[in-house]
Design an enzyme around this catalytic site. Sequence first.
Site, PDB file in Angstrom:
ATOM      1  N   SER A 151      35.405  -4.766 -40.872  1.00 40.81           N
ATOM      2  CA  SER A 151      35.531  -3.637 -41.789  1.00 40.81           C
ATOM      3  C   SER A 151      34.190  -2.904 -41.928  1.00 40.81           C
ATOM      4  O   SER A 151      33.703  -2.374 -40.934  1.00 40.81           O
ATOM      5  CB  SER A 151      36.081  -4.143 -43.128  1.00 40.81           C
ATOM      6  OG  SER A 151      36.525  -3.061 -43.903  1.00 40.81           O
ATOM      7  N   ASP A 228      47.474  -3.631 -41.970  1.00 38.01           N
ATOM      8  CA  ASP A 228      46.224  -3.544 -42.721  1.00 38.01           C
ATOM      9  C   ASP A 228      46.360  -2.424 -43.755  1.00 38.01           C
ATOM     10  O   ASP A 228      46.631  -1.273 -43.407  1.00 38.01           O
ATOM     11  CB  ASP A 228      45.099  -3.223 -41.730  1.00 38.01           C
ATOM     12  CG  ASP A 228      43.722  -3.234 -42.348  1.00 38.01           C
ATOM     13  OD1 ASP A 228      43.579  -2.778 -43.494  1.00 38.01           O
ATOM     14  OD2 ASP A 228      42.785  -3.667 -41.655  1.00 38.01           O
ATOM     15  N   HIS A 261      44.317  -7.096 -43.617  1.00 34.18           N
ATOM     16  CA  HIS A 261      42.865  -6.882 -43.576  1.00 34.18           C
ATOM     17  C   HIS A 261      42.078  -8.149 -43.926  1.00 34.18           C
ATOM     18  O   HIS A 261      40.863  -8.113 -44.019  1.00 34.18           O
ATOM     19  CB  HIS A 261      42.517  -5.762 -44.574  1.00 34.18           C
ATOM     20  CG  HIS A 261      41.162  -5.128 -44.371  1.00 34.18           C
ATOM     21  ND1 HIS A 261      40.848  -4.386 -43.244  1.00 34.18           N
ATOM     22  CD2 HIS A 261      40.035  -5.108 -45.144  1.00 34.18           C
ATOM     23  CE1 HIS A 261      39.601  -3.947 -43.350  1.00 34.18           C
ATOM     24  NE2 HIS A 261      39.081  -4.380 -44.486  1.00 34.18           N
TER      25      HIS A 261
HETATM   26  N1  LIG Z   1      38.598  -5.517 -53.213  1.00 38.22           N
HETATM   27  C1  LIG Z   1      38.726  -4.274 -52.538  1.00 38.22           C
HETATM   28  C2  LIG Z   1      38.866  -4.483 -51.074  1.00 38.22           C
HETATM   29  C3  LIG Z   1      37.734  -5.265 -50.552  1.00 38.22           C
HETATM   30  C4  LIG Z   1      38.073  -5.940 -49.270  1.00 38.22           C
HETATM   31  O1  LIG Z   1      39.191  -5.929 -48.763  1.00 38.22           O
HETATM   32  N2  LIG Z   1      37.059  -6.541 -48.728  1.00 38.22           N
HETATM   33  C5  LIG Z   1      37.208  -7.184 -47.479  1.00 38.22           C
HETATM   34  C6  LIG Z   1      36.193  -6.572 -46.569  1.00 38.22           C
HETATM   35  S1  LIG Z   1      36.378  -4.789 -46.485  1.00 38.22           S
HETATM   36  C7  LIG Z   1      36.916  -8.662 -47.620  1.00 38.22           C
HETATM   37  O2  LIG Z   1      36.562  -9.311 -46.662  1.00 38.22           O
HETATM   38  N3  LIG Z   1      37.035  -9.208 -48.831  1.00 38.22           N
HETATM   39  C8  LIG Z   1      36.630 -10.561 -49.136  1.00 38.22           C
HETATM   40  C9  LIG Z   1      37.563 -11.645 -48.677  1.00 38.22           C
HETATM   41  O3  LIG Z   1      38.699 -11.365 -48.262  1.00 38.22           O
HETATM   42  O4  LIG Z   1      37.128 -12.818 -48.694  1.00 38.22           O
HETATM   43  C10 LIG Z   1      39.913  -3.546 -53.076  1.00 38.22           C
HETATM   44  O5  LIG Z   1      40.482  -4.041 -54.015  1.00 38.22           O
HETATM   45  O6  LIG Z   1      40.251  -2.466 -52.561  1.00 38.22           O
END
Ligand SMILES: N[C@@H](CCC(=O)N[C@@H](CS)C(=O)NCC(=O)O)C(=O)O
Length: 283
Positions: A151, A228, A261
């Site tokens: 991402s 995603d 995602h």
């Molecule tokens: N929390 C955000 C999205 C954040 C998100 O999806 N982060 C991804 C990377 S872009 C991630 O790896 N999150 C931490 C995880 O899944 O451990 C939202 O609510 O829109």
Amino acid sequence: NMSIKEVASNRSFGGWQKVYQHESEECKCTMRFGFFPPQAEIKKCPALYYLSGLTCTEQNVVTKGGTQGPAAKNGIVVITPDTSPRGCNIEGENDSYDFGSGAGFYVNATEDKWKTNYRMFAYVTKELPQVIRANFGDKVDGDKMSIFGHSMGGHGALVCALKEPGKYKSVSAFAPITNPIQCPWGQKALKGYLGDNIEDHKEYDSCELVKKYKGPVLDILIDQGTNDEFLKRELFPDHFQTACADAGVKLNLRLQEGYDHSYYFMSSFMEDHINHHAKYLNA
Ligand SMILES: N[C@@H](CCC(=O)N[C@@H](CS)C(=O)NCC(=O)O)C(=O)O
């Protein structure tokens, strides 16, 4: 100051999943990174840097990415930096999940408020490799490195490889933000860190950078889940596919049916990515 301190150490796949912290010159704060040397080494291993996405620390990939098994199999050191400087007492640094802490976007900021600390591009491409070289000269082959990420970190990996031709032997990404100048996450971050001039934003946009890439042949692997939740609003792999085709850069874009995602998606294809890098790092 190149000294580091071990803050965690867990046996995993015949190696050790470590976490270290150090005082970063570039970010002017304490930074942590995960470090997995596959075996108590008898030879130097190549290094694969993994850049994480929004809201992550080094912990997300360390605990959920599934890097250790494939890294051990291929004899590759995996290095997992944090996603931003932290605890710098910049007004507003913790106000949103997509800007400031956890959201460095792998740029060198130029806006006054952020430019002292938010130097993640320099941190990832220069300082961290120097720290690794200084501390693990016996374990890591400093001349062989590759980069990948997820991402925001997929964007970071592509930008690092495209801006520093020859530095990385290979590059890949999971669900990267490929065209930040055209998506809400990217526009907010690039404007916030770099100011209003779109020409400055283009310096951190893979679709723009690939157009003017002149360097060793790149063989880019991208995996993208079709379910995603951010695909249509933030990621635009089709834009990057067109840009690569126009530039004559080889891209293997794989659409993975039904994947989202999350780390469930990344861990499913982690072995493929590490094998992709091993092909070049162990050549
Ligand atoms: N929390 C955000 C999205 C954040 C998100 O999806 N982060 C991804 C990377 S872009 C991630 O790896 N999150 C931490 C995880 O899944 O451990 C939202 O609510 O829109």
